[in-house]
Design a protein around this motif. Sequence first.
Motif, PDB file in Angstrom:
ATOM      1  N   LYS A   1      -7.470  -5.393   4.980  1.00 11.78           N
ATOM      2  CA  LYS A   1      -8.229  -4.221   5.441  1.00 11.78           C
ATOM      3  C   LYS A   1      -8.342  -3.142   4.368  1.00 11.78           C
ATOM      4  CE  LYS A   1      -6.907  -4.868  10.280  1.00 11.78           C
ATOM      5  NZ  LYS A   1      -6.209  -4.280  11.459  1.00 11.78           N
ATOM      6  N   GLY A   2      -7.539  -3.243   3.338  1.00 13.22           N
ATOM      7  CA  GLY A   2      -7.512  -2.222   2.293  1.00 13.22           C
ATOM      8  C   GLY A   2      -6.083  -1.910   1.907  1.00 13.22           C
ATOM      9  N   ILE A   3      -5.885  -0.781   1.239  1.00 13.80           N
ATOM     10  CA  ILE A   3      -4.550  -0.400   0.777  1.00 13.80           C
ATOM     11  C   ILE A   3      -3.929   0.597   1.752  1.00 13.80           C
ATOM     12  CG2 ILE A   3      -3.260   0.761  -1.073  1.00 13.80           C
ATOM     13  CD1 ILE A   3      -5.295  -0.468  -3.036  1.00 13.80           C
ATOM     14  N   ILE A   4      -2.729   0.287   2.196  1.00  9.55           N
ATOM     15  CA  ILE A   4      -2.006   1.125   3.153  1.00  9.55           C
ATOM     16  C   ILE A   4      -0.904   1.875   2.415  1.00  9.55           C
ATOM     17  CG2 ILE A   4      -0.454   1.095   5.149  1.00  9.55           C
ATOM     18  CD1 ILE A   4      -2.008  -1.355   6.157  1.00  9.55           C
ATOM     19  N   VAL A   5      -0.802   3.190   2.636  1.00  6.30           N
ATOM     20  CA  VAL A   5       0.310   3.983   2.113  1.00  6.30           C
ATOM     21  C   VAL A   5       1.298   4.187   3.254  1.00  6.30           C
ATOM     22  CG1 VAL A   5      -0.891   6.177   2.586  1.00  6.30           C
ATOM     23  CG2 VAL A   5       1.008   6.116   0.949  1.00  6.30           C
ATOM     24  N   ARG A   6       2.575   4.017   2.949  1.00  6.10           N
ATOM     25  CA  ARG A   6       3.616   4.092   3.972  1.00  6.10           C
ATOM     26  C   ARG A   6       4.779   4.948   3.454  1.00  6.10           C
ATOM     27  NH1 ARG A   6       4.203  -0.982   4.229  1.00  6.10           N
ATOM     28  NH2 ARG A   6       2.643  -1.325   5.846  1.00  6.10           N
ATOM     29  N   ASP A   7       5.070   6.070   4.111  1.00  8.71           N
ATOM     30  CA  ASP A   7       6.203   6.912   3.720  1.00  8.71           C
ATOM     31  C   ASP A   7       7.504   6.209   4.108  1.00  8.71           C
ATOM     32  OD1 ASP A   7       6.876  10.028   3.010  1.00  8.71           O
ATOM     33  OD2 ASP A   7       8.286   9.226   4.472  1.00  8.71           O
ATOM     34  N   LEU A   8       8.500   6.276   3.230  1.00  7.41           N
ATOM     35  CA  LEU A   8       9.761   5.559   3.455  1.00  7.41           C
ATOM     36  C   LEU A   8      10.887   6.498   3.873  1.00  7.41           C
ATOM     37  CD1 LEU A   8       9.627   3.128   0.386  1.00  7.41           C
ATOM     38  CD2 LEU A   8       8.989   2.655   2.765  1.00  7.41           C
ATOM     39  N   GLY A   9      10.530   7.576   4.597  1.00  5.64           N
ATOM     40  CA  GLY A   9      11.538   8.530   5.030  1.00  5.64           C
ATOM     41  C   GLY A   9      11.871   9.529   3.941  1.00  5.64           C
ATOM     42  N   SER A  10      10.858   9.952   3.188  1.00  6.20           N
ATOM     43  CA  SER A  10      11.073  10.851   2.051  1.00  6.20           C
ATOM     44  C   SER A  10      11.515  12.234   2.507  1.00  6.20           C
ATOM     45  CB  SER A  10       9.780  10.974   1.239  1.00  6.20           C
ATOM     46  OG  SER A  10       8.767  11.574   2.030  1.00  6.20           O
ATOM     47  N   ARG A  11      12.123  12.984   1.574  1.00 11.48           N
ATOM     48  CA  ARG A  11      12.594  14.341   1.875  1.00 11.48           C
ATOM     49  C   ARG A  11      11.426  15.299   2.100  1.00 11.48           C
ATOM     50  NH1 ARG A  11      15.205  13.318  -2.806  1.00 11.48           N
ATOM     51  NH2 ARG A  11      13.984  14.933  -3.861  1.00 11.48           N
ATOM     52  N   ASN A  12      10.445  15.271   1.208  1.00 11.53           N
ATOM     53  CA  ASN A  12       9.374  16.260   1.213  1.00 11.53           C
ATOM     54  C   ASN A  12       8.055  15.759   1.781  1.00 11.53           C
ATOM     55  OD1 ASN A  12      11.037  18.229  -0.002  1.00 11.53           O
ATOM     56  ND2 ASN A  12      10.710  17.290  -2.005  1.00 11.53           N
ATOM     57  N   GLY A  13       8.022  14.514   2.209  1.00 11.83           N
ATOM     58  CA  GLY A  13       6.844  14.001   2.883  1.00 11.83           C
ATOM     59  C   GLY A  13       5.771  13.469   1.940  1.00 11.83           C
ATOM     60  N   THR A  14       4.786  12.807   2.545  1.00  8.76           N
ATOM     61  CA  THR A  14       3.637  12.235   1.844  1.00  8.76           C
ATOM     62  C   THR A  14       2.376  12.824   2.460  1.00  8.76           C
ATOM     63  OG1 THR A  14       4.850  10.185   1.445  1.00  8.76           O
ATOM     64  CG2 THR A  14       2.454  10.076   1.289  1.00  8.76           C
ATOM     65  N   PHE A  15       1.454  13.273   1.608  1.00  5.90           N
ATOM     66  CA  PHE A  15       0.287  14.005   2.106  1.00  5.90           C
ATOM     67  C   PHE A  15      -1.007  13.352   1.637  1.00  5.90           C
ATOM     68  CE2 PHE A  15       3.803  16.851   2.302  1.00  5.90           C
ATOM     69  CZ  PHE A  15       3.588  17.629   3.434  1.00  5.90           C
ATOM     70  N   LEU A  16      -1.964  13.338   2.551  1.00  2.00           N
ATOM     71  CA  LEU A  16      -3.284  12.778   2.304  1.00  2.00           C
ATOM     72  C   LEU A  16      -4.300  13.795   2.806  1.00  2.00           C
ATOM     73  CD1 LEU A  16      -4.410  10.069   1.207  1.00  2.00           C
ATOM     74  CD2 LEU A  16      -4.503   9.275   3.581  1.00  2.00           C
ATOM     75  N   ASP A  17      -5.122  14.306   1.885  1.00  2.00           N
ATOM     76  CA  ASP A  17      -6.128  15.313   2.248  1.00  2.00           C
ATOM     77  C   ASP A  17      -5.476  16.510   2.952  1.00  2.00           C
ATOM     78  OD1 ASP A  17      -8.689  16.369   2.347  1.00  2.00           O
ATOM     79  OD2 ASP A  17      -9.143  15.460   4.300  1.00  2.00           O
ATOM     80  N   GLY A  18      -4.289  16.894   2.475  1.00  2.00           N
ATOM     81  CA  GLY A  18      -3.596  18.052   3.007  1.00  2.00           C
ATOM     82  C   GLY A  18      -2.802  17.808   4.270  1.00  2.00           C
ATOM     83  N   HIS A  19      -2.872  16.611   4.815  1.00  2.00           N
ATOM     84  CA  HIS A  19      -2.160  16.300   6.055  1.00  2.00           C
ATOM     85  C   HIS A  19      -1.002  15.346   5.768  1.00  2.00           C
ATOM     86  CE1 HIS A  19      -5.336  18.229   8.360  1.00  2.00           C
ATOM     87  NE2 HIS A  19      -6.225  17.497   7.696  1.00  2.00           N
ATOM     88  N   GLN A  20       0.160  15.644   6.366  1.00  2.00           N
ATOM     89  CA  GLN A  20       1.313  14.760   6.181  1.00  2.00           C
ATOM     90  C   GLN A  20       1.101  13.471   6.967  1.00  2.00           C
ATOM     91  OE1 GLN A  20       5.100  16.554   6.958  1.00  2.00           O
ATOM     92  NE2 GLN A  20       6.256  14.757   6.277  1.00  2.00           N
TER      93      GLN A  20
END
Length: 459
Positions: free
Chosen positions: A77-96
């Motif tokens: 389906k494409g490339i999936i980004v997956r946060d692994l429980g990070s401290r400061n989070g992962t953001f896409l277009d300004g949204h966590q």
Amino acid sequence: MIDDRPDVTQTVQSPEGRSTRIQVRDWTVEVVAGPDKGKKVTTQDALLRVGSDAASDLVLSDQTVSRRHIELERTSKGIIVRDLGSRNGTFLDGHQVMQALLQPGDKVMLGKTKLAIKQEARATEVEVTGGADAFGALVASSEKMRVVFAQLRGIAREDMNLLLEGETGTGKELAARAVHEHSRRRHGPFKVVDCNLITEEKAERELFGGLRSNGDEAGKGVFEAAQGGTLFLDEVGELPLSLQPKLLRVLESREVPSLDGAPVPVDVRVIASTHRNLEEDVRQGRFRADLYYRLAVARVRLPPLRTRREDIPALAQSLLRGLKSSFELTPQTLALFEGYDWPGNVRELRNVLERGALMQETGNVSWLDFMAQPEHKEEGQQPTTSVAALVTGMPYHEAKDRVVADFERLYFAEVMRVSNFDMKTAEQHTGLSMQSLYRLLKKNGLRLKDLKNAEGLDK
């Protein structure tokens, strides 16, 4: 930008057992802003890890990035980004986000670092067999693994050194054995050195042998013991730095020293494995560059089980046959297996099946017990097995990992059950922060939805 075509590979369908040609494209993850600007990784692998941990595929120096921050997985389906429980989070277009499917032009923010992901237009063709496939003791039906099998078969025909990469438990030793069995050295010995356990004091003697006269069998090292065959250096990244130039010297000269000064020729193919990012270790001075390039003449990465869940039914049946068990895998059990993240990969699946087969005699089919319980004891009965019985015969580090992993899964699965699957109650019960609790649940592949479903199955 990300290629907007829905499929990352092009597959020509063919009948079971017939060959299929697959087009695999490179993809690149590049740092476009932040302390590591300009750093990038290009790969054909399905999974890429990003973080400050030296074992990551893209290692960042940004102090606002967690050790294991994100995974990027290439899917149909494409490339999936997956946060692994990070401290400061992962953001896409300004949204966590915790998980998201990337769209063309998306940039991923980790702390102060911005990443761009690009898929190359040029493809490499790989010929694989149609349907289910096996290579030695490795079994799979997924496209990812059939590509790996094709790579390994080609490498087996060439007498070159090989570096096998992948997470712990993905089957690197089985892959090494299969390469040996499919090579011209298959009638020679296959010797294994666990570099995790080797001590600096004994390493030289174990690998190269003690100083001795020619013909002294007692003083031989593993290189001579593997004469005419294959030497497997498991977790070569753990080899002491002081020993690396000596290993390099033997690989280059194909000789080990003897007491009388006449070197002893050795004819050995070396296959090494690692769960580390050795390229990053080379950059950081933790691993010799010349040794790395000598070992990595060919490189193959084994994908983690969570990225190829379609392999689980055939793989589980194959493992059960190897265990000589009549344990029945019901559709419900397989559905639960396919919903689990398998942090310990194929090794963990084997351990779970082994435990399930042992517990079968007690009539216990609780999913929580089956997945996390190291022993079972009915009222008035002795347990049918124990942690000690299950880990006896394993190497120390593997046994330790097994017991710790079993404890964590059992503890958190039971905590969530007695907390009625309420995170706030579980937070108070464990004394952990909510963030730590989420991280440990994710680490152990425990999802609330699956735990609740499992409780329903037990009723």
